[in-house]
Design a protein around this motif. Structure first.
Motif, PDB file in Angstrom:
ATOM      1  N   LEU A 158      64.643  58.182 -35.835  1.00  0.00           N
ATOM      2  CA  LEU A 158      63.979  57.206 -36.713  1.00  0.00           C
ATOM      3  C   LEU A 158      62.525  57.540 -36.969  1.00  0.00           C
ATOM      4  O   LEU A 158      61.919  57.004 -37.885  1.00  0.00           O
ATOM      5  N   THR A 159      61.952  58.361 -36.099  1.00  0.00           N
ATOM      6  CA  THR A 159      60.541  58.720 -36.259  1.00  0.00           C
ATOM      7  C   THR A 159      60.260  59.997 -35.461  1.00  0.00           C
ATOM      8  O   THR A 159      60.947  60.266 -34.469  1.00  0.00           O
ATOM      9  N   PHE A 180      54.737  59.077 -25.705  1.00  0.00           N
ATOM     10  CA  PHE A 180      54.642  60.069 -24.635  1.00  0.00           C
ATOM     11  C   PHE A 180      54.431  61.447 -25.281  1.00  0.00           C
ATOM     12  O   PHE A 180      54.557  61.597 -26.490  1.00  0.00           O
ATOM     13  N   ARG A 181      54.164  62.414 -24.447  1.00  0.00           N
ATOM     14  CA  ARG A 181      54.044  63.810 -24.918  1.00  0.00           C
ATOM     15  C   ARG A 181      54.707  64.707 -23.886  1.00  0.00           C
ATOM     16  O   ARG A 181      54.028  65.497 -23.212  1.00  0.00           O
ATOM     17  N   LEU A 237      61.470  53.170 -30.454  1.00  0.00           N
ATOM     18  CA  LEU A 237      60.899  51.820 -30.381  1.00  0.00           C
ATOM     19  C   LEU A 237      59.480  51.746 -30.951  1.00  0.00           C
ATOM     20  O   LEU A 237      58.911  50.657 -31.022  1.00  0.00           O
ATOM     21  N   VAL A 238      58.903  52.886 -31.359  1.00  0.00           N
ATOM     22  CA  VAL A 238      57.614  52.773 -32.061  1.00  0.00           C
ATOM     23  C   VAL A 238      57.838  52.567 -33.563  1.00  0.00           C
ATOM     24  O   VAL A 238      56.888  52.305 -34.297  1.00  0.00           O
ATOM     25  N   ARG A 239      59.084  52.663 -34.003  1.00  0.00           N
ATOM     26  CA  ARG A 239      59.370  52.455 -35.444  1.00  0.00           C
ATOM     27  C   ARG A 239      59.534  50.961 -35.718  1.00  0.00           C
ATOM     28  O   ARG A 239      60.452  50.316 -35.175  1.00  0.00           O
ATOM     29  N   PHE A 255      60.506  49.176 -23.943  1.00  0.00           N
ATOM     30  CA  PHE A 255      61.839  48.575 -24.013  1.00  0.00           C
ATOM     31  C   PHE A 255      61.846  47.078 -23.699  1.00  0.00           C
ATOM     32  O   PHE A 255      62.522  46.296 -24.374  1.00  0.00           O
ATOM     33  N   LYS A 256      61.066  46.664 -22.665  1.00  0.00           N
ATOM     34  CA  LYS A 256      61.155  45.265 -22.239  1.00  0.00           C
ATOM     35  C   LYS A 256      60.813  44.301 -23.378  1.00  0.00           C
ATOM     36  O   LYS A 256      61.388  43.231 -23.481  1.00  0.00           O
TER      37      LYS A 256
END
Ligand code: SAM
Ligand code: SF4
Length: 313
Positions: free
Chosen positions: A16-17, A22-23, A70-72, A100-101
């Motif tokens: 999605l993105t 994270f890296r 989840l950043v999308r 996630f939470k």
């Protein structure tokens, strides 16, 4: 729909993105990669349209991945829409767990049934190091939350020679009281790892050497599944290199910039952006039918120029 090698293709993984909070050392460079511009990233409306078309060709299972899915923004309403598409039986998510939470309950209500968390070590310092800054506590809390909400949970641990071989036992111990599957994945040479030393690439056989009591119970898609006697959960081995599973591959991928990628390791891509109706169906059919027979990782080469975060793993 079957491809030219008679494999039934029923699973679509969607990045999605390409962005991530994270890296991870093996996935993205420290300062990130050149991000796709907003115009290049596929819109969620297009994702829904593509899934609707793919479902008519027999796609039943969707996995949302990334970068970090989840950043999308809009992921929950996308899941709600996908869950209503006739033919789609399962929506799954792959995440690093950090956010996630905040989304867990909404994702459950939106029809997500399975969540895979990436967790390469249970040591907080090593976790921080491999993810370049991640907080182990957050990911462990996310896993607990997912279990308590009734998601089917798996943990993905990429095995890296010289880094987390000592963590294998502890990760398997995690299945003692948790009814989840811990899966060890062989590190693949691509993108960020293309020039890594050969000693970092370790066969999954090392898990069986370290834990000879593991009993094989079944094969589940691309994973061979084992169980430690007395443990609630199971252990999966995903071994693209030491035990190539291409002959049973049932998946296609959609990249964050809207390209259909029939094989993770091939450079062949078909742009689906802007396509509708019969044109979209024809492009999907072409991609599925002409899916590559196998990857070339056994001899250490990958054809794809992409980094993993744009494809989704
Ligand atoms: N951000 C999410 C996560 O980490 O779960 C989803 C995207 S991430 C690209 C998907 C999976 O790809 C993760 O489980 C990650 O460990 C795996 N991965 C990334 N680079 C890899 C590599 N070079 N070899 C094997 N697995 C890799
Ligand atoms: Fe992000 Fe997942 Fe890649 Fe780690 S593996 S950098 S969490 S996309």
């Amino acid at each position: 729909m079957k491809d030219r090698y008679k494999r039934e293709i029923s699973y679509m993984r969607i990045s999605l993105t390409d962005r991530c909070n994270f890296r991870c050392l093996y996935c993205m460079p420290a300062d990130g990669i050149e991000k796709c511009s907003h115009d290049d990233i596929i819109s969620l409306e297009e994702v829904e349209k593509i899934v609707r078309a793919a479902a008519t060709l027999g796609i039943k299972k969707i996995r949302l991945t990334g970068g970090e899915p989840l950043v999308r923004k809009g992921i929950v309403s996308l899941c709600e829409k996908i869950s209503k598409i006739p033919g789609i039986e399962e929506i799954c998510l792959t995440t690093n767990g950090a956010l996630f939470k905040d989304y867990a309950k909404a994702l459950k209500d939106a029809g997500v049934g399975r969540v895979n968390f990436s967790l390469d070590t249970l040591d907080p310092e090593k976790f921080k190091k491999i993810s370049r800054g991640g907080d182990l506590k957050q990911t462990l809390a996310a896993i607990d939350e997912a279990i308590s909400l009734g998601f089917k949970v798996k943990i993905n641990a990429v095995l890296i020679g010289g880094f987390n071989i000592d963590d294998i036992e502890k990760l398997v111990d995690y299945t003692k009281d948790h009814d989840i599957q811990v899966r060890f994945i062989e590190l693949m040479k691509m993108g960020q790892t293309i020039n890594w030393d050969q000693k970092n690439f370790v066969s999954n056989n090392i898990v069986l050497e370290k834990l000879p009591d593991l009993e094989e119970v079944k094969t589940d898609g691309v994973a061979k599944v084992y169980k430690m006697p007395g443990h609630k959960g199971t252990v999966g081995l995903i071994s693209p290199i030491s035990s190539c599973f291409c002959q049973d591959c049932n998946r296609i991928r959609l990249t964050a910039d809207g390209k259909l990628k029939p094989c993770l390791h091939s450079n062949r891509e078909i742009s689906l952006k802007g396509l509708d109706g019969d044109d979209l169906l024809a492009a999907l059919k072409e991609g599925i039918y002409d899916k590559d027979k196998s990857h070339h990782l056994v001899d250490g080469t990958t054809d794809t120029k992409r980094f993993m975060n744009t494809i989704g793993g």
